[in-house]
Each structure stands twice: as C-alpha cells, then as structure tokens.
Write an enzyme that holds these catalytic residues in place. Structure first.
Site: not given
Ligand SMILES: *Cc1c(COP(=O)(O)O)cnc(C)c1O
Length: 348
Positions: A90, A160, A184
């Site tokens: 990511w 993030d 998540k």
């Molecule tokens: C799943 C995830 C993303 C992407 O998320 P979306 O909402 O599908 O764009 C980005 N960063 C991390 C750490 C993730 O686990």
C-alpha cells in the site's frame, strides 16, 4: 467481520428508523433525522479516538486509494518534496501516485527484505524540506506493522490507518492527517474517514478539482454533495458498539491477545510459518504459509467446511492470511488455531 449486534440493530431499523417510517436509505442526507445520525457518528468517533477540535473529521468516498493523489494535491502547500516510508504494497501504491505531483524522497525501503521488517530510525533519511511524511502504520497484505509512531519533528505526519484504525488507542495529536478506508476495521465499504488538522486545509495545487479539496468537505460537514449515507450510518453503529465494549483500551487488550495466540501457534509448529520480524508483526493481518503449498487448497477447503472463511492469502503473496479485525471474537481465533492443529496432525 461486522459485529452481530451491529447487523441485528441495522436489521431492526432497516424498514423504519426510530419510528420515522423511513429507512436510513430513504432519508434526505440534509434532513433532521439523518443529520442526527451523522453528527452522533462523528461525535462518537471523536470520543473514541480523542480527536480535538483542531482536527476536521471527514466522511468521504473514493476509498483510501483516492487519498493517494489527494494528499499531495492538498498537503504540498507550495513545497516540492514529500517524504514516504515504503513498507509494503500500500505504501508502494501511495508513492507511485505521489510521484505524479512531486519529488518523492524515500525515507526507508523494505522492498529488499520482501516487506518483512523495518529499518531502525537511525538508518532513515528524512529530508528537511518535505511538505509532509507519509507512512502506512499497518501493511495489510504483508502483515507488517509499526510498533511506534515515527518521530518526524514538526513536519506533518500522514498515516494510512486503513487496516488498523480503532484497533487500539492512538495519539491523534502526533499527526497532520490520518485516513482509513472503512471496509477493514470499521465496517461497510464505500466510506473513507479522513482526520485532518484544520491549519493544513485550503492551500491546494492549482487545478485541484473542488471535490478533491479537503477544505470543501470540511466547510460543508462532508455534505458538499451526497455522502455514502448508509455506510456512514453503519459506521456510527460500529462506533457505538466499540464504546459499549469499553473503547479502544479494551479493544487493544483483546486484539493483542488474539494476535499473540495465533503467532504462538504458528511459531510453535514446523508446519506453519510467518516471515515477519517479531517486532513488527501486525495485530490485524496474520499471513502464514504451509510447509507444503500443495496443501493450500485442501487447507482452505477444510477450513471453509468449519465456517473458517476468507483465509486465502493475497494474490501477491499466496499462502494464507487471517485478518482478525476488531469484530473477530477471540472464539474465532481459537477455532482457527484448533483447526490448524488438527490439519497439521493429519497432514504434517
Ligand atoms: C485496503 C487498503 C487500501 C485501499 O483501500 P480502498 O478503500 O480499497 O481504496 C489502502 N491502504 C491500506 C493500508 C489498505 O489496507
């Protein structure tokens, strides 16, 4: 997983929210009923995470992935360079997107060790003119998680937090911005939460579309246009549920115990393995492989027969991955460990 109690509440309220005769999905997002739902969700999130009034809390769409370009567009503020830590898939994606807007200085890079460890801060190369420092506290695919918040001085730190938000208390005041896709560790897809220091708002790259300016959303209570109302509502139910569980301290205790058990089971066997440096193992995402990958299919099939689902590893990594987010009860982890022991006994 979502908590059963949350889904039951949503089910009860599905056709008629609070005697209004309307489903949440049928409400005007500007009406008094929905306003109440939206405001309560924000207040509960602020309470859970201890978010001060210095920060705006936004409920956006476009996922975490849309924040990858929005971050340089909004946070460069006239500067030319941004610092990025590369600790997994990511952060690699966030970096690729930022490169379209600015010079990216890579502070540390775990590519060569296949994202199994993080170099010590003494070996990092932070630049002194960076507009911000971006990192991914928990790399969801590789199961690599920072143990501490990096110390980057006065430069705004951007995180993030998609796969670890609400798993434990975090000192929000250390950050310029935090963002997280909701799907998540919060709940339903379709929502991305952004927590941003108000003094960072408004100085965007020329040409930034109105919808991609965080200030637009901060000035309009995330209702410049129609938000993802049902996802926001469900997120609010999850925040309420977390408060009832005892808040983030209680979640931290439970999550740490769940992860410790699962890693102990993996480390205690020659049949299963996890390659991540013990200091940086994720509490939320536990990838593991079998000694013989020809058994993977059988493992997944037999696990599914016992209602142990979505254990297939990410396509980039293969093997297995147990995502044990907040709503996964300790019983669920126990059931997985029992199954793993039994599978090893039969096939090891
Ligand atoms: C799943 C995830 C993303 C992407 O998320 P979306 O909402 O599908 O764009 C980005 N960063 C991390 C750490 C993730 O686990």
């Amino acid at each position: 997983m979502l908590p059963d109690a949350v889904m039951q509440k949503a089910q009860q309220e599905m056709l008629d929210w609070n005697g209004t005769g309307m489903s949440v999905m049928e409400m005007s997002h500007r009406g008094p009923e929905y306003t109440k739902i939206a405001e309560k969700a924000e207040a509960d999130l602020r309470e859970l995470m201890g978010i001060s009034d210095d920060y705006a809390v936004l409920f956006l769409q476009g996922g975490a992935s849309l924040q990858f370009p929005m971050i340089p567009m909004n946070l460069l503020r006239g500067k030319k360079t941004a610092d990025y830590l590369n600790t997994g898939a990511w952060s690699t994606k966030a970096i690729a997107e930022a490169k379209q807007f600015c010079q990216v200085n890579i502070v540390t890079d775990s590519t060569a060790n296949h994202f199994t460890t993080i170099a010590d801060p003494e070996q990092w190369s932070l630049s002194n003119d960076a507009a911000y420092v971006h990192y991914t506290p928990n790399e969801t695919i590789h199961g690599l998680e920072f143990a501490d918040i990096p110390d980057v001085g006065d430069i705004p730190l951007v995180a993030d937090l998609s796969s670890t938000i609400l798993s434990r208390p975090i000192d929000v005041s250390k950050f310029g911005m935090i963002y997280a896709g909701a799907q998540k560790n919060i709940g339903p897809a379709g929502l991305c939460i952004v927590i941003i220091r108000k003094d960072l708002l408004g100085d965007v790259l020329p040409g930034t579309p109105t919808m991609l300016n965080y200030k637009t959303h901060a000035d309009n209570g995330s209702m410049f246009n129609t938000p993802a109302t049902y996802s926001w509502y469900l997120a609010g139910l999850v925040f309420d549920w977390l408060k009832q569980q005892g808040g983030l301290e209680a979640m931290a205790e439970l999550n740490q115990r769940k992860a410790a058990k699962l890693y102990a089971a993996i480390d205690g066997s020659d049949f299963y393995s996890n390659p991540v440096d013990i200091r940086y193992r994720s509490w939320m995402n536990v990838p593991f492989t079998l000694a013989d990958d020809k058994l993977d299919k059988q493992f997944l099939q037999q696990a599914a027969e016992q209602n142990l689902l979505t254990l297939k590893g990410h396509r980039d990594l293969g093997g297995m991955r147990a995502s044990i987010y907040n709503a996964m009860p300790e019983d669920g982890v126990d059931a997985l460990i029992n199954f793993m022991n039994e599978f090893e006994r039969k096939n090891g």
